[in-house]
Write an enzyme that holds these catalytic residues in place. Structure first.
Site, PDB file in Angstrom:
ATOM      1  N   ASP A  90       0.861  -1.176   0.000  1.00  0.00           N
ATOM      2  CA  ASP A  90       0.000   0.000   0.000  1.00  0.00           C
ATOM      3  C   ASP A  90       0.898   1.226   0.000  1.00  0.00           C
ATOM      4  O   ASP A  90       2.111   1.116   0.167  1.00  0.00           O
ATOM      5  CB  ASP A  90      -0.987  -0.003   1.175  1.00  0.00           C
ATOM      6  CG  ASP A  90      -0.308  -0.084   2.536  1.00  0.00           C
ATOM      7  OD1 ASP A  90       0.907  -0.332   2.598  1.00  0.00           O
ATOM      8  OD2 ASP A  90      -0.995   0.101   3.554  1.00  0.00           O
ATOM      9  N   TYR A  92       3.073   4.695   0.643  1.00  0.00           N
ATOM     10  CA  TYR A  92       3.811   5.230   1.789  1.00  0.00           C
ATOM     11  C   TYR A  92       2.850   6.051   2.643  1.00  0.00           C
ATOM     12  O   TYR A  92       2.131   6.909   2.128  1.00  0.00           O
ATOM     13  CB  TYR A  92       4.943   6.141   1.324  1.00  0.00           C
ATOM     14  CG  TYR A  92       6.018   5.474   0.501  1.00  0.00           C
ATOM     15  CD1 TYR A  92       6.812   4.454   1.025  1.00  0.00           C
ATOM     16  CD2 TYR A  92       6.272   5.889  -0.812  1.00  0.00           C
ATOM     17  CE1 TYR A  92       7.823   3.868   0.269  1.00  0.00           C
ATOM     18  CE2 TYR A  92       7.282   5.300  -1.573  1.00  0.00           C
ATOM     19  CZ  TYR A  92       8.048   4.294  -1.021  1.00  0.00           C
ATOM     20  OH  TYR A  92       9.046   3.719  -1.772  1.00  0.00           O
ATOM     21  N   PHE A 103       6.174   2.269  -4.795  1.00  0.00           N
ATOM     22  CA  PHE A 103       7.573   2.502  -4.466  1.00  0.00           C
ATOM     23  C   PHE A 103       8.093   3.876  -4.896  1.00  0.00           C
ATOM     24  O   PHE A 103       9.137   4.323  -4.419  1.00  0.00           O
ATOM     25  CB  PHE A 103       8.489   1.414  -5.049  1.00  0.00           C
ATOM     26  CG  PHE A 103       8.184   0.041  -4.534  1.00  0.00           C
ATOM     27  CD1 PHE A 103       8.558  -0.324  -3.253  1.00  0.00           C
ATOM     28  CD2 PHE A 103       7.497  -0.874  -5.311  1.00  0.00           C
ATOM     29  CE1 PHE A 103       8.258  -1.593  -2.759  1.00  0.00           C
ATOM     30  CE2 PHE A 103       7.199  -2.137  -4.835  1.00  0.00           C
ATOM     31  CZ  PHE A 103       7.576  -2.499  -3.554  1.00  0.00           C
ATOM     32  N   HIS A 217      10.695  -8.766   0.138  1.00  0.00           N
ATOM     33  CA  HIS A 217      10.369  -7.355  -0.050  1.00  0.00           C
ATOM     34  C   HIS A 217      11.609  -6.496   0.215  1.00  0.00           C
ATOM     35  O   HIS A 217      12.462  -6.851   1.041  1.00  0.00           O
ATOM     36  CB  HIS A 217       9.252  -6.973   0.934  1.00  0.00           C
ATOM     37  CG  HIS A 217       8.592  -5.670   0.642  1.00  0.00           C
ATOM     38  ND1 HIS A 217       9.100  -4.457   1.104  1.00  0.00           N
ATOM     39  CD2 HIS A 217       7.481  -5.357  -0.059  1.00  0.00           C
ATOM     40  CE1 HIS A 217       8.316  -3.478   0.690  1.00  0.00           C
ATOM     41  NE2 HIS A 217       7.324  -4.000  -0.012  1.00  0.00           N
TER      42      HIS A 217
END
Length: 255
Positions: A90, A92, A103, A217
């Site tokens: 989801d 930031y 990202f 991740h």
């Protein structure tokens, strides 16, 4: 009357000229690229419901990220242009960071979020590209890299706060649409899926026969457990070449 075409005219960093309530009143054709509108038609009701939920969040005094003009930004590029799918979790939750592409941040954002810093570290190790001082990944999106968060909004300061509010059904439909596209001649467009972390790996069943590049991740909590050294950028380009597609130029433009 609100001009639906205005959404596509906004700069990526624009924020408050369009509200979530206004977006919730628009047809899909006013929200996303034309072929995305067709692909997402089965979940149009759910999308309007989520946008109405975001409007209610704002009305209750909460800050919702990203801004209304960016919340559907991942769907501005044509569906048929997608050749790489990068699935995030989801947005930031830090105000000023989320820009509607997983990202990515605005090029003026400092410091760069740590997950993105780790991505740049791996980019340098994989391809020898020096880390940039900005985190704007829009040049990747312009080349057909779909930077899609599984959940496309968040309440500021509260990571994961918009999970279970309807986004998952919408992004499931989007990922399925990417994986099942056909050209006019019936052929399948090239596609590589990049899945970082357990949440992203959960969409693997939606991808059919598309090749997958998977690892841990890039967050500080997990990057050392398999993200570093996974060489996702060179592996993705090799898989694109195998499918007769142009590789992605991963180096970011200088400011």
């Amino acid at each position: 009357m609100f001009d639906s075409d205005a959404l596509f005219d906004l700069e990526p960093a624009a924020s408050d000229s369009v509200g979530f309530a206004e977006l919730a009143s628009l047809p899909l054709s006013g929200l996303v690229a034309e072929d995305w509108a067709e692909a997402l038609a089965p979940v149009e009701t759910e999308l309007h419901s989520v946008l109405s939920f975001l409007a209610a969040e704002v009305a209750a005094g909460h800050t919702v990220l990203p801004s209304p003009s960016n919340v559907l930004r991942a769907f501005r590029q044509p569906l048929m242009a997608v050749k790489v799918l990068v699935v995030g979790q989801d947005p930031y939750p830090t105000p000023g960071h989320a820009v509607g592409l997983s990202f990515s941040v605005d090029r003026a954002t400092r410091p760069i979020p740590r997950s993105l810093t780790n991505i740049f570290t791996e980019l340098q190790a994989d391809l020898g590209l020096p880390p940039r001082i900005h985190g704007d990944l829009s040049s990747w999106a312009d080349q057909g890299v779909l930077l899609l968060n599984r959940v496309m909004s968040v309440r500021a300061g509260a990571a994961g706060s918009h999970r279970g509010k309807g986004w998952e059904k919408i992004t499931t439909a989007a990922i399925t649409a990417v994986a099942t596209r056909k050209r006019a001649d019936g052929s399948t467009p090239p596609l590589v899926a990049v899945l970082w972390g357990k949440d992203a790996d959960g969409v693997r069943s939606l991808l059919g026969n598309a090749p997958v590049v998977a690892s841990a991740h890039p967050s500080p909590l997990s990057a050392s457990r398999g993200f570093f050294g996974s060489r996702p950028f060179s592996r993705t380009n090799a898989l694109l070449l195998e499918q007769g597609a142009e590789p992605v130029e991963w180096e970011l433009p200088v400011l």
